[in-house]
Enzyme design. Structure first.
Site, mmCIF file in Angstrom:
data_model
loop_
_atom_site.group_PDB
_atom_site.id
_atom_site.type_symbol
_atom_site.label_atom_id
_atom_site.label_comp_id
_atom_site.label_asym_id
_atom_site.label_seq_id
_atom_site.Cartn_x
_atom_site.Cartn_y
_atom_site.Cartn_z
ATOM 1 N N ARG A 44 12.678 -10.721 -9.036
ATOM 2 C CA ARG A 44 14.001 -10.761 -8.411
ATOM 3 C C ARG A 44 14.458 -12.201 -8.132
ATOM 4 N NH1 ARG A 44 14.510 -6.709 -3.570
ATOM 5 N NH2 ARG A 44 12.354 -7.329 -3.572
ATOM 6 N N ASP A 84 17.142 -8.161 -10.968
ATOM 7 C CA ASP A 84 17.066 -7.319 -9.784
ATOM 8 C C ASP A 84 17.281 -5.889 -10.248
ATOM 9 O OD1 ASP A 84 17.653 -5.777 -7.537
ATOM 10 O OD2 ASP A 84 18.397 -7.525 -6.424
ATOM 11 N N LYS A 138 0.717 3.742 -12.062
ATOM 12 C CA LYS A 138 0.609 4.720 -11.012
ATOM 13 C C LYS A 138 1.058 4.092 -9.696
ATOM 14 C CE LYS A 138 -3.323 5.362 -8.667
ATOM 15 N NZ LYS A 138 -3.909 4.386 -7.745
ATOM 16 N N GLU A 206 -16.490 3.051 -3.504
ATOM 17 C CA GLU A 206 -16.132 1.623 -3.397
ATOM 18 C C GLU A 206 -16.674 1.072 -2.087
ATOM 19 O OE1 GLU A 206 -11.971 0.712 -5.034
ATOM 20 O OE2 GLU A 206 -11.711 2.582 -3.941
ATOM 21 N N ASP A 225 -4.484 8.805 -4.082
ATOM 22 C CA ASP A 225 -4.682 7.480 -4.678
ATOM 23 C C ASP A 225 -5.739 7.524 -5.791
ATOM 24 O OD1 ASP A 225 -4.424 4.566 -4.772
ATOM 25 O OD2 ASP A 225 -6.385 4.462 -3.793
ATOM 26 N N HIS A 230 -7.630 9.119 -11.353
ATOM 27 C CA HIS A 230 -8.880 8.680 -11.970
ATOM 28 C C HIS A 230 -9.940 9.791 -12.030
ATOM 29 C CE1 HIS A 230 -6.824 4.994 -11.471
ATOM 30 N NE2 HIS A 230 -7.274 4.674 -10.280
ATOM 31 N N LYS A 329 -13.702 4.849 0.292
ATOM 32 C CA LYS A 329 -13.750 3.409 0.547
ATOM 33 C C LYS A 329 -14.831 3.177 1.605
ATOM 34 C CE LYS A 329 -9.297 2.274 -1.129
ATOM 35 N NZ LYS A 329 -9.541 1.665 -2.436
HETATM 36 C C1 BG6 Z 1 -6.665 2.022 -7.910
HETATM 37 C C2 BG6 Z 1 -6.552 2.463 -6.480
HETATM 38 O O1 BG6 Z 1 -5.950 2.875 -8.754
HETATM 39 O O2 BG6 Z 1 -8.033 2.033 -8.305
HETATM 40 C C3 BG6 Z 1 -7.387 1.576 -5.581
HETATM 41 O O3 BG6 Z 1 -5.193 2.418 -6.075
HETATM 42 C C4 BG6 Z 1 -8.809 1.486 -6.073
HETATM 43 O O4 BG6 Z 1 -7.347 2.044 -4.241
HETATM 44 C C5 BG6 Z 1 -8.849 1.144 -7.554
HETATM 45 O O5 BG6 Z 1 -9.472 0.485 -5.315
HETATM 46 C C6 BG6 Z 1 -10.271 1.259 -8.103
HETATM 47 O O6 BG6 Z 1 -10.307 0.766 -9.425
HETATM 48 P P1 BG6 Z 1 -11.639 0.149 -10.036
HETATM 49 O O7 BG6 Z 1 -11.288 -0.161 -11.439
HETATM 50 O O8 BG6 Z 1 -11.978 -1.060 -9.207
HETATM 51 O O9 BG6 Z 1 -12.694 1.212 -9.905
#
Ligand code: BG6
Length: 476
Positions: A44, A84, A138, A206, A225, A230, A329
């Site tokens: 922007r 923009d 996403k 994670e 998320d 995934h 997490k």
């Molecule tokens: C993203 C999520 O799509 O994937 C994050 O929004 C997450 O919250 C991430 O940390 C994990 O990706 P990777 O490749 O590090 O396993």
């Protein structure tokens, strides 16, 4: 001579700095980026020297892998355009930058709230259509309804075969290898069903917390998320029928059938088959860390940072086989893996020996490994003692010379080549949201709120109970 372009909306944002620009650089350094490709970064605000800002981001991200001379070749093909999303005139100036180029890949790396305006303005400026394509990051929506609205906006500007919905897990080497493991070996396919497989576990753990994304994350939580995209993509690749070819629709038709066969979790099933957790203060990699609500920008919240659930796929191949999904997490270790637990032998001829069932573990992160646990005899004369041992295949050791690629490298290349096998089709994204919505709705109706778990642990104890209810335990 430049005949093609990639246009990145949100070019100064985090994804572009850490993933997209470094991936384009890596592709160029390996001679894989089309030589006639112009890279246009849009943001922007005006930028006096986008190429030099981009150079700093890429060199910081790649460290010693960064080569000044390679960058110099690429730097010449880098341009900035001030656009923009909500100002139609700014698309006219983008159009003049793209004058004479009729093969453009637009990469929407902005907040999804801008997708509609960007598509509308691209269309009005006659930049959508013909050979042009669009990649969307996403989250494509936060529920079925908002996903459909985004899909409608995209469809007004682009044909479905020109829309590339990214799930970066599909660009990971080990995820690709899952297809090879299943469909390039005869060994597994005859066993890949309810007759031989007892249960499947998919874990994406994670150690990081929400970092500086509290505001975004709190709107989504772990279910939306991570599971919606995934984990469900991994589940599809494990559970789908063999596609007839690697053609985009051949693969995606099989994935969507799996998503449609997922049993909805509602009513009493919700509290029995799902666990929501939220991390409280604890430890991450040996240092004390705050709880989720005390992270920067945080406040009281009922958003989950951990989810575990049992999915069932109602079809002939998988009837009665639980698929446990778990992601969180602030787990004790970073680990993403798929564990396929085979059934126990039907009859033992080895008295006094436990015979643990065979297990195939496909590890995606941190290392790419495949291990198959087999029961063996220990070398001993006076008694017959058996114990499980693993056949291990470390892809990182076997291919130690190959650089570990950023998942986006492959996906960018595939999108530039117009191959959508590794991208999510509209019906697939919507089928995934339909199932996720049923869980969200169940949680809302039953008043299921997250249980706390200390940072640095494997989630609330109810996650253990979830698997134990069926006589199973998590693979750790
Ligand atoms: C993203 C999520 O799509 O994937 C994050 O929004 C997450 O919250 C991430 O940390 C994990 O990706 P990777 O490749 O590090 O396993």
């Amino acid at each position: 001579m430049v005949t093609r372009a990639i246009v990145i909306f949100g070019a100064t944002g985090d994804l572009s700095r850490r993933m997209l620009l470094p991936s384009l650089y890596n592709l160029h350094a390996d001679g894989l980026l089309p030589k006639d490709l112009l890279i246009v970064g849009c943001s922007r605000g005006a930028m006096s020297d986008f190429p030099s800002a981009a150079r700093t981001w890429v060199s910081e991200r790649l460290g010693s892998q960064f080569d000044k001379s390679k960058w110099a070749e690429l730097g010449d093909r880098l341009l900035h355009a001030t656009v923009d999303a909500n100002v139609p005139e700014s698309f006219e100036s983008l159009k003049s930058v793209l004058d004479g180029i009729d093969d453009v890949l637009f990469y929407l790396s902005t907040s999804p709230t801008h997708y509609d305006a960007i598509c509308r303005n691209l269309r009005s400026a006659r930049l959508a259509g013909s050979n042009n394509k669009v990649v969307v990051e996403k989250p494509v929506g936060s529920n079925l309804r908002s996903c459909q609205a985004i899909n409608d906006s995209l469809a007004r500007a682009f044909a479905e075969e020109d829309i590339f919905r990214i799930d970066h897990y599909l660009g990971k080497e080990a995820v690709q290898n899952l297809l090879a493991l299943r469909f390039a070996n005869t060994l597994f396919e005859p066993l890949w069903n309810k007759v031989s497989i007892e249960q499947v576990q998919i874990t994406v753990a994670e150690t990081v917390g929400v970092e500086d994304r509290w505001g975004y994350y709190d709107e989504y939580g772990a279910l939306r998320d991570m599971v919606q995209n995934h984990l469900l993509q991994l589940l599809c690749l494990v559970a789908m029928e063999p596609p007839a070819s690697l053609e985009p629709d051949s693969v995606r038709n099989e994935k969507v059938k799996v998503l449609r066969a997922l049993r909805s979790l509602d009513g009493r099933e919700i509290s029995k088959r799902t666990v929501r957790g939220q991390y409280s203060e604890g430890f991450a990699e040996g240092r004390p860390v705050p709880g989720y609500t005390s992270e920067p920008g945080g406040r009281r919240s009922d958003t989950e940072t951990f989810v575990a659930l049992q999915a069932n796929i109602d079809n002939w191949r998988w009837a009665g086989v639980p698929f446990y999904l778990r992601t969180g997490k602030r787990m004790p270790r970073r680990r993403s893996e798929i564990a396929i637990q085979f059934r126990e032998v039907p009859h033992s001829i080895f008295p006094g020996n436990a015979l643990p069932a065979n297990r195939l573990v496909i590890r995606l992160q941190p290392e790419e490994e495949i291990s198959l646990t087999l029961v063996n005899k220990t070398p001993d004369l006076d008694q017959l003692t058996l114990r499980p041992l693993s056949l291990n295949l470390s892809l990182s050791d076997t291919f130690s010379k190959a650089r570990r690629r950023i998942a986006y490298e492959r996906l960018l290349l595939e999108a530039l080549n117009g191959n959508s096998t590794l991208f999510v089709r509209r019906d697939e994204a919507e089928a995934a949201w339909r199932w996720i919505d049923s869980i969200e709705e169940g949680w809302r109706r039953q008043g299921v709120t997250p249980s706390p778990y200390p940072a640095g642990t494997w989630g609330p104890s109810s996650a253990v109970a979830l698997a134990e209810r069926n006589g199973h335990s998590w693979h750790e």
